[in-house]
Design a protein around this motif. Sequence first.
Motif, short mmCIF file in Angstrom:
data_model
loop_
_atom_site.label_atom_id
_atom_site.label_comp_id
_atom_site.label_asym_id
_atom_site.label_seq_id
_atom_site.Cartn_x
_atom_site.Cartn_y
_atom_site.Cartn_z
N ARG A 31 6.31 -4.16 23.02
CA ARG A 31 6.48 -4.28 24.47
C ARG A 31 7.14 -3.30 25.35
N ARG A 32 8.10 -2.74 24.86
CA ARG A 32 8.82 -1.56 25.64
C ARG A 32 8.70 -0.28 25.47
N GLN A 33 7.85 0.04 24.74
CA GLN A 33 7.66 1.73 24.15
C GLN A 33 7.51 2.40 25.33
N PRO A 34 7.73 3.73 25.31
CA PRO A 34 8.71 4.32 24.40
C PRO A 34 10.36 3.81 24.51
N ILE A 35 10.90 3.49 23.38
CA ILE A 35 12.17 2.91 23.48
C ILE A 35 12.97 3.65 22.44
N SER A 36 14.38 3.63 22.83
CA SER A 36 15.23 4.64 21.92
C SER A 36 15.97 3.52 20.83
N ARG A 37 16.37 3.96 19.77
CA ARG A 37 17.03 3.09 18.77
C ARG A 37 18.24 2.18 19.42
N ALA A 38 19.20 3.14 20.38
CA ALA A 38 20.15 2.18 20.97
C ALA A 38 19.70 1.25 21.81
N ASP A 39 18.54 1.37 22.85
CA ASP A 39 17.85 0.17 23.30
C ASP A 39 17.32 -0.82 22.51
N LEU A 40 16.73 -0.50 21.30
CA LEU A 40 16.55 -1.39 20.36
C LEU A 40 17.46 -2.39 19.76
N ALA A 41 18.56 -1.99 19.56
CA ALA A 41 19.75 -2.53 19.20
C ALA A 41 20.32 -3.44 20.08
N ARG A 42 20.33 -2.89 21.47
CA ARG A 42 20.85 -3.75 22.55
C ARG A 42 20.07 -4.86 22.75
N ALA A 43 18.45 -4.69 22.78
CA ALA A 43 17.68 -5.69 23.14
C ALA A 43 17.53 -6.79 21.87
N SER A 44 17.69 -6.37 20.79
CA SER A 44 17.47 -7.48 19.74
C SER A 44 18.77 -7.92 19.35
N GLY A 45 19.75 -7.31 19.50
CA GLY A 45 21.30 -8.00 19.00
C GLY A 45 21.13 -7.65 17.76
N LEU A 46 20.66 -6.64 16.97
CA LEU A 46 20.77 -6.30 15.60
C LEU A 46 21.53 -5.28 15.63
N GLN A 47 22.40 -4.69 14.65
CA GLN A 47 23.34 -3.78 14.53
C GLN A 47 22.35 -2.26 14.29
N ARG A 48 23.05 -1.27 15.04
CA ARG A 48 22.36 -0.01 15.15
C ARG A 48 21.82 0.40 13.61
N SER A 49 22.73 0.16 12.64
CA SER A 49 22.41 0.67 11.17
C SER A 49 21.05 -0.17 10.85
N THR A 50 20.93 -1.48 10.95
CA THR A 50 19.81 -2.18 10.79
C THR A 50 18.61 -1.62 11.49
N VAL A 51 18.78 -1.65 12.63
CA VAL A 51 17.56 -0.84 13.54
C VAL A 51 17.15 0.51 13.02
N SER A 52 17.96 1.23 12.41
CA SER A 52 17.70 2.52 11.93
C SER A 52 17.07 2.39 10.63
N LEU A 53 17.37 1.39 9.69
CA LEU A 53 16.77 1.12 8.57
C LEU A 53 15.30 0.73 8.55
N ILE A 54 15.04 -0.18 9.55
CA ILE A 54 13.82 -0.67 10.00
C ILE A 54 13.20 0.13 10.37
N THR A 55 13.51 1.17 11.46
CA THR A 55 12.54 1.92 12.10
C THR A 55 11.97 3.09 11.11
N GLU A 56 13.05 3.53 10.14
CA GLU A 56 12.81 4.44 9.26
C GLU A 56 11.51 3.96 8.30
N GLN A 57 11.68 2.68 7.97
CA GLN A 57 10.46 2.09 7.20
C GLN A 57 9.35 2.20 7.98
N LEU A 58 9.31 1.59 9.11
CA LEU A 58 8.12 1.49 10.10
C LEU A 58 7.55 3.06 10.14
N ILE A 59 8.25 3.97 10.43
CA ILE A 59 7.84 5.34 10.34
C ILE A 59 7.16 5.88 9.21
#
Length: 407
Positions: A31-59
């Motif tokens: 929905r919001r691409q391109p989006i930074s990991r920081a904005d993903l964490a803010r928008a989802s309410g998830l921790q930065r470390s969780t967002v990083s793990l998930i995005t690494e897997q998606l990549i």
Amino acid sequence: MRRMNFTDTQVATSETARGINRGIVLNLIRRRQPISRADLARASGLQRSTVSLITEQLIRENWVIYGSTGRLPRGRRPTFLQLNERRAILVVDLRPSLTTIAVSDVNGRFLSKHEVPTPADPDAAANVFSAKLRQLIESHPDLMFEGIGISVPGRFDELHHRVLFAPNLKWPEFDLRGPLEKATGLPVEMENAANACVLAEVWFGQAELVRDLAVVTVSEGVGVGIFSGGRLVVGSNGMAGELGHIPIDADGPKCGCGARGCWEVYASNWAALRYYREASPAGADLTFKDLLALGEKGDPSARNALERQAHAIGRGMRMIVAALSPEEIVFVGEFTRLWDSLGALIVAEVKSAVLVGKPPRVRPAAAEPSVARLRGTVALVLQKHFGPYVALDKPKLVGGQYTQAAL
Ligand SMILES: [Zn+2]
């Protein structure tokens, strides 16, 4: 939309939670691409470390790629993430006379589109569609095909893999999924055309946060797709939404379903053509497109036929408002080209159908009919990976339970 309850009936494994978080992140990127990991964490309410793990897997899985680098006045430059447009979906919009077969990227953008006359029976269709789909796969060696989505002018019984009740197609019950999966090696998802239009609105349209929505498709017949409480309603055998076949006059004209006086024999495009021919017998060969063009030019017989169709569409809204009390009703159909004049007739009927409270919002679909059906089938394939539907509101964890807002 799944509603999770972590304390009572369902024990959430860490795998379930990971799956939900993955869906939330993937949908936010979509929905919001391109989006930074920081904005993903803010928008989802998830921790930065969780967002990083998930995005690494998606990549790693090739769903997401690095996009541009953002510019900040000072400090580190954030790297933006976006969906990998090389992930593609094959889509088929099966209509009574003409079928469209297209290649779409993960964002619902069409890379190629082809029309073929719809074959006379399901076996011939399986052969023609298989050949075309294989040809499209071969001609796009750079793409990773995720699956095939098919929208059908009938209802699909997920349990028995068969298309039931396609009165305007005039085919017997059939299984198109089996032969096409065998021919292409890709998974095939099928859905009713009106339900596909619901998915198109929720995924790619303006209905992102609407939880109670009815989509009314008006073409050769009249179909209704129901989105209730954030879920597509299909019923026990896929037959939910066949309001077009509720008889409103037992002595009315014969319908394709075998009954008389169904709502759709008064409200479909074929009905509008019948109204026109009654007044102008010379118009026997007219198509609905021709009728619209005449209506746009102000031809009195054409306008009259289209207004009779609009009134008939509006009268059926009583069933929809009374049965579903939707927040919004969206119309998909060629007639919406004349929405400025015909829409008012429908809106007035909807208003008069409301017993208490505010009437639902009424509007034409975001995309034209064939695009809506095709985009909906893109969503049909993607929702296996992205989750059925994830709204953008933040999940609210209250007393160990997620409230309904985001899941
Ligand atoms: Zn009928």
